[in-house]
Design a protein around this motif. Structure first.
Motif, PDB file in Angstrom:
ATOM      1  N   THR A 274      21.841 -19.245 -69.210  1.00  0.00           N
ATOM      2  CA  THR A 274      21.905 -18.580 -68.005  1.00  0.00           C
ATOM      3  C   THR A 274      21.915 -17.053 -68.153  1.00  0.00           C
ATOM      4  O   THR A 274      22.542 -16.341 -69.195  1.00  0.00           O
ATOM      5  CB  THR A 274      23.401 -18.991 -67.453  1.00  0.00           C
ATOM      6  OG1 THR A 274      23.619 -20.472 -67.250  1.00  0.00           O
ATOM      7  CG2 THR A 274      23.591 -18.272 -65.909  1.00  0.00           C
ATOM      8  N   LEU A 275      21.139 -16.488 -67.380  1.00  0.00           N
ATOM      9  CA  LEU A 275      21.097 -15.070 -67.378  1.00  0.00           C
ATOM     10  C   LEU A 275      21.694 -14.303 -66.058  1.00  0.00           C
ATOM     11  O   LEU A 275      21.156 -14.864 -65.024  1.00  0.00           O
ATOM     12  CB  LEU A 275      19.886 -14.314 -67.661  1.00  0.00           C
ATOM     13  CG  LEU A 275      19.367 -14.821 -69.309  1.00  0.00           C
ATOM     14  CD1 LEU A 275      18.537 -15.889 -69.274  1.00  0.00           C
ATOM     15  CD2 LEU A 275      18.790 -13.580 -69.809  1.00  0.00           C
ATOM     16  N   PHE A 276      22.140 -13.313 -66.261  1.00  0.00           N
ATOM     17  CA  PHE A 276      22.644 -12.501 -64.818  1.00  0.00           C
ATOM     18  C   PHE A 276      21.839 -11.072 -64.609  1.00  0.00           C
ATOM     19  O   PHE A 276      21.715 -10.752 -65.686  1.00  0.00           O
ATOM     20  CB  PHE A 276      24.158 -12.353 -64.730  1.00  0.00           C
ATOM     21  CG  PHE A 276      24.969 -13.720 -64.578  1.00  0.00           C
ATOM     22  CD1 PHE A 276      24.999 -14.265 -63.245  1.00  0.00           C
ATOM     23  CD2 PHE A 276      25.535 -14.308 -65.684  1.00  0.00           C
ATOM     24  CE1 PHE A 276      25.501 -15.327 -63.257  1.00  0.00           C
ATOM     25  CE2 PHE A 276      26.281 -15.338 -65.196  1.00  0.00           C
ATOM     26  CZ  PHE A 276      26.151 -15.947 -64.287  1.00  0.00           C
ATOM     27  N   ILE A 277      21.291 -10.896 -63.370  1.00  0.00           N
ATOM     28  CA  ILE A 277      20.497  -9.938 -63.467  1.00  0.00           C
ATOM     29  C   ILE A 277      21.312  -9.039 -62.009  1.00  0.00           C
ATOM     30  O   ILE A 277      21.581  -9.360 -61.266  1.00  0.00           O
ATOM     31  CB  ILE A 277      19.123 -10.061 -62.628  1.00  0.00           C
ATOM     32  CG1 ILE A 277      18.551 -11.255 -63.426  1.00  0.00           C
ATOM     33  CG2 ILE A 277      18.183  -8.865 -62.834  1.00  0.00           C
ATOM     34  CD1 ILE A 277      18.392 -10.994 -65.045  1.00  0.00           C
TER      35      ILE A 277
ATOM     36  N   GLU B 108       8.831 -12.070 -66.221  1.00  0.00           N
ATOM     37  CA  GLU B 108       8.450 -12.416 -64.917  1.00  0.00           C
ATOM     38  C   GLU B 108       9.457 -12.568 -64.177  1.00  0.00           C
ATOM     39  O   GLU B 108       9.803 -12.428 -62.834  1.00  0.00           O
ATOM     40  CB  GLU B 108       7.308 -13.156 -65.040  1.00  0.00           C
ATOM     41  CG  GLU B 108       5.937 -12.617 -65.387  1.00  0.00           C
ATOM     42  CD  GLU B 108       4.689 -13.261 -65.336  1.00  0.00           C
ATOM     43  OE1 GLU B 108       4.880 -14.414 -64.901  1.00  0.00           O
ATOM     44  OE2 GLU B 108       3.680 -13.151 -65.964  1.00  0.00           O
ATOM     45  N   GLN B 109      10.395 -13.448 -64.875  1.00  0.00           N
ATOM     46  CA  GLN B 109      11.703 -13.847 -64.038  1.00  0.00           C
ATOM     47  C   GLN B 109      12.510 -12.869 -63.557  1.00  0.00           C
ATOM     48  O   GLN B 109      13.224 -12.957 -62.410  1.00  0.00           O
ATOM     49  CB  GLN B 109      12.430 -14.991 -64.930  1.00  0.00           C
ATOM     50  CG  GLN B 109      11.785 -16.268 -64.888  1.00  0.00           C
ATOM     51  CD  GLN B 109      11.031 -16.245 -66.386  1.00  0.00           C
ATOM     52  OE1 GLN B 109      10.567 -15.390 -67.036  1.00  0.00           O
ATOM     53  NE2 GLN B 109      11.038 -17.397 -67.126  1.00  0.00           N
ATOM     54  N   ILE B 110      12.624 -11.938 -64.526  1.00  0.00           N
ATOM     55  CA  ILE B 110      13.557 -10.746 -64.154  1.00  0.00           C
ATOM     56  C   ILE B 110      12.826  -9.789 -62.934  1.00  0.00           C
ATOM     57  O   ILE B 110      13.476  -9.505 -61.838  1.00  0.00           O
ATOM     58  CB  ILE B 110      13.671  -9.736 -65.368  1.00  0.00           C
ATOM     59  CG1 ILE B 110      14.554 -10.321 -66.198  1.00  0.00           C
ATOM     60  CG2 ILE B 110      14.370  -8.475 -64.950  1.00  0.00           C
ATOM     61  CD1 ILE B 110      14.556  -9.633 -67.716  1.00  0.00           C
ATOM     62  N   GLU B 111      11.256  -9.749 -63.079  1.00  0.00           N
ATOM     63  CA  GLU B 111      10.827  -8.836 -61.960  1.00  0.00           C
ATOM     64  C   GLU B 111      10.782  -9.818 -60.490  1.00  0.00           C
ATOM     65  O   GLU B 111      11.060  -9.020 -59.556  1.00  0.00           O
ATOM     66  CB  GLU B 111       9.196  -8.859 -62.421  1.00  0.00           C
ATOM     67  CG  GLU B 111       9.252  -7.610 -63.311  1.00  0.00           C
ATOM     68  CD  GLU B 111       8.119  -6.957 -63.518  1.00  0.00           C
ATOM     69  OE1 GLU B 111       7.068  -7.638 -63.551  1.00  0.00           O
ATOM     70  OE2 GLU B 111       7.937  -5.615 -63.919  1.00  0.00           O
TER      71      GLU B 111
END
Length: 135
Positions: A130-133, A20-23
């Motif tokens: 931390t993630l980068f999209i 959901e965070q990605i979407e």
């Protein structure tokens, strides 16, 4: 447009459904379709797409622990060269990988609703991950 997600993690083989965070990030992207790239920063975490249910999570962790058991922490060359007892964490991360490329259609991940993007944290301590999209 590069987006950033922060996840407060407990480490110690915890897993987090980050679908959901990605979407949420996709709605702000210029393009509504294409390939989204998800990259997690770190060498003791992993990303995968799976059915996110307790049995599947435990099965994956069991297999990874058979390959790289934490109990052998003093036997890993990583411990011998750095003094860090998380050698198994680095191996598990390398096996799963820290990035994914996923299809996007109309600002949504184009995958089965039963499949989820899952972050695993194999490190021995809590951390903010931390993630980068990027689409």
């Amino acid at each position: 447009m590069l987006k950033e997600i922060k996840i407060s993690s407990k480490g110690s083989d915890h897993s987090y459904d980050i679908t959901e965070q990605i979407e949420c990030c996709l709605g702000d992207m210029e393009k509504g379709s294409g390939i989204v790239h998800v990259c997690a920063v770190g060498s003791t975490i992993g990303l995968t797409v799976m059915r996110y249910e307790p049995g599947a999570v435990l099965d994956l962790l069991q297999m990874l622990n058979e390959i790289a058991p934490h109990e052998k922490k003093y036997e890993y060359q990583h411990f011998r060269t750095t003094g860090d007892m998380n050698g198994s964490s680095h191996i598990k991360s390398s096996i799963l990988g820290t990035s994914l490329s996923l299809p996007v259609s109309n600002y949504k991940l184009a995958m089965s609703p039963t499949h989820r993007v899952v972050l695993f944290d194999f490190d021995l301590q809590e951390a903010t991950r931390t993630l980068f999209i990027d689409l």
